[in-house]
Design an enzyme around this catalytic site. Structure first.
Site, PDB file in Angstrom:
ATOM      1  N   ASP A  51       0.838  -1.198   0.000  1.00  0.00           N
ATOM      2  CA  ASP A  51       0.000   0.000   0.000  1.00  0.00           C
ATOM      3  C   ASP A  51       0.873   1.248   0.000  1.00  0.00           C
ATOM      4  O   ASP A  51       1.690   1.446   0.895  1.00  0.00           O
ATOM      5  CB  ASP A  51      -0.913   0.014   1.230  1.00  0.00           C
ATOM      6  CG  ASP A  51      -1.736   1.287   1.290  1.00  0.00           C
ATOM      7  OD1 ASP A  51      -2.650   1.430   0.448  1.00  0.00           O
ATOM      8  OD2 ASP A  51      -1.462   2.136   2.149  1.00  0.00           O
ATOM      9  N   TYR A  56       3.092  10.005   0.281  1.00  0.00           N
ATOM     10  CA  TYR A  56       4.214   9.451   1.023  1.00  0.00           C
ATOM     11  C   TYR A  56       5.543   9.829   0.367  1.00  0.00           C
ATOM     12  O   TYR A  56       5.966   9.244  -0.633  1.00  0.00           O
ATOM     13  CB  TYR A  56       4.105   7.933   1.115  1.00  0.00           C
ATOM     14  CG  TYR A  56       2.808   7.428   1.720  1.00  0.00           C
ATOM     15  CD1 TYR A  56       2.021   8.243   2.535  1.00  0.00           C
ATOM     16  CD2 TYR A  56       2.368   6.133   1.480  1.00  0.00           C
ATOM     17  CE1 TYR A  56       0.841   7.789   3.082  1.00  0.00           C
ATOM     18  CE2 TYR A  56       1.186   5.655   2.042  1.00  0.00           C
ATOM     19  CZ  TYR A  56       0.423   6.485   2.827  1.00  0.00           C
ATOM     20  OH  TYR A  56      -0.758   6.027   3.368  1.00  0.00           O
ATOM     21  N   LYS A  82      -3.280   5.571  -3.887  1.00  0.00           N
ATOM     22  CA  LYS A  82      -4.362   6.478  -3.543  1.00  0.00           C
ATOM     23  C   LYS A  82      -4.439   7.657  -4.507  1.00  0.00           C
ATOM     24  O   LYS A  82      -3.483   7.946  -5.236  1.00  0.00           O
ATOM     25  CB  LYS A  82      -4.175   6.956  -2.104  1.00  0.00           C
ATOM     26  CG  LYS A  82      -4.068   5.778  -1.118  1.00  0.00           C
ATOM     27  CD  LYS A  82      -3.877   6.230   0.300  1.00  0.00           C
ATOM     28  CE  LYS A  82      -3.715   5.029   1.219  1.00  0.00           C
ATOM     29  NZ  LYS A  82      -2.390   4.394   1.097  1.00  0.00           N
TER      30      LYS A  82
END
Length: 337
Positions: A51, A56, A82
């Site tokens: 994930d 990030y 995402k």
């Protein structure tokens, strides 16, 4: 590594997933080879769920994850990332969103249809892969945007990002869609508002606290949603114990939380069990939960998490936690010898 079905998606995932946030230079600038080595060790050790998110490291975690995964057969892992932010290289570093390192690109929050498609395309390029399995709408919660803006952000996400993800799923470009947030209430709200497959919830179902148990997790079971859990150590305190400076919800833990963790830790100690082992195994007992997503910055941390999953915990520990009022009587707990 135990493998579990992810709701009704048709995907199967490992009980432990690899969370890429730390390898985006979250708390420290990491050695490149060590960061990539953490993800590589995960897949070599049987972890199949990875994930990531554009947030990030402002793209760095996706770069590093993709580097580790590209040498493996594409059918051997499930990849989640995402939408909700895309990176603008013309703006310089900008707000680092808590990441001390990362790539020198500014994050633009954008839940529109076009912004979602741009985010998706950028992620594919950074990962260096031709397919992403799960796309999640990221951070549509009060924690991120504040109470005054949440209604506007929710509408933006449903009108724009959800419409884009639904089209990508219908075209079989991706396999599953969902949300990744820090609040059980927002998970439930999205679950009722659209046809989602997966919910990634951080910090709201752990050995310390279980607010998701009341309403969201029953909703997930009823709808056949695949549930992924992040933050099962509540930002660290369930891994370190109630030591001075321990973190809870991304800040220094307040006295009430320290006291509760001390009580949980005392029960664990009485049964010869490490607090971190109990905290890691507890959430997986709920029937709606498919996987817990754990961050790691090194191969050693990955191996430690895997070893923690396999340690035997006596059933008396769970019954004593309930007897002490530290778990509700109806909370599902692992079946122990």
């Amino acid at each position: 590594m135990p493998i579990r079905p992810l709701g009704r998606t048709g995907l199967n995932v490992s009980a432990i997933g690899f969370g890429a946030a730390p390898i985006g230079d979250l708390y420290a600038c990491l050695d490149e080879s060590e960061a990539i080595g953490a993800a590589a060790t995960a897949i070599d050790s049987g972890i199949t769920l990875f994930d990531a998110a554009p947030l990030y490291g402002h793209g760095l975690a996706e770069h590093r994850c993709g580097t580790a995964l590209r040498s493996h057969p594409r059918g051997g892992f499930v990849l989640s990332t995402k939408v909700g932010r895309w990176m603008d290289p013309s703006k310089g570093k900008g707000d680092r969103s808590g990441y001390v390192g990362g790539l020198p690109h500014a994050a633009v929050i954008d839940y529109s249809y076009d912004g979602t498609m741009r985010s998706f395309e950028q992620s594919l390029l950074r990962l260096g892969l031709d397919r992403i399995d799960i796309l999640l709408i990221h951070d549509v919660d009060v924690w991120t945007h504040g109470a005054a803006a949440i209604e506007r952000r929710f509408k933006e996400a449903m009108d724009g990002a959800y419409r884009a993800l639904d089209q990508l799923r219908s075209a079989k470009v991706i396999s599953a869609i969902g949300v990744g947030v820090n609040e059980a209430e927002m998970c439930e709200r999205f679950a009722e508002a659209g046809d989602f497959d997966v919910m990634l919830l951080a910090g709201r179902y752990s050995l310390l606290e279980q607010p998701a148990l009341q309403s969201f997790l029953p909703t997930a079971e009823r709808k056949g949603l695949g549930v992924l859990l992040g933050g099962v150590f509540n930002s660290g305190i369930l891994a370190t114990g109630a030591r001075p400076g321990a973190h809870y919800n991304y800040a220094v833990a307040p006295p009430a939380i320290m006291a509760r963790v001390e009580r949980i830790e005392a029960v664990c100690h009485a049964h010869g069990t490490k607090l971190a082992d109990a905290a890691l195994q507890f959430p997986l007992a709920h029937p709606a939960v498919s996987s817990i997503v754990l961050g790691a910055t090194s191969a050693q941390e990955v191996r430690r998490n895997i070893a923690s999953l396999s340690r035997k915990i006596p059933s008396g520990l769970w019954s004593d936690l309930k007897a002490e009022g530290l778990l509700e009587p109806h909370v599902p707990v692992p079946v122990s010898p």
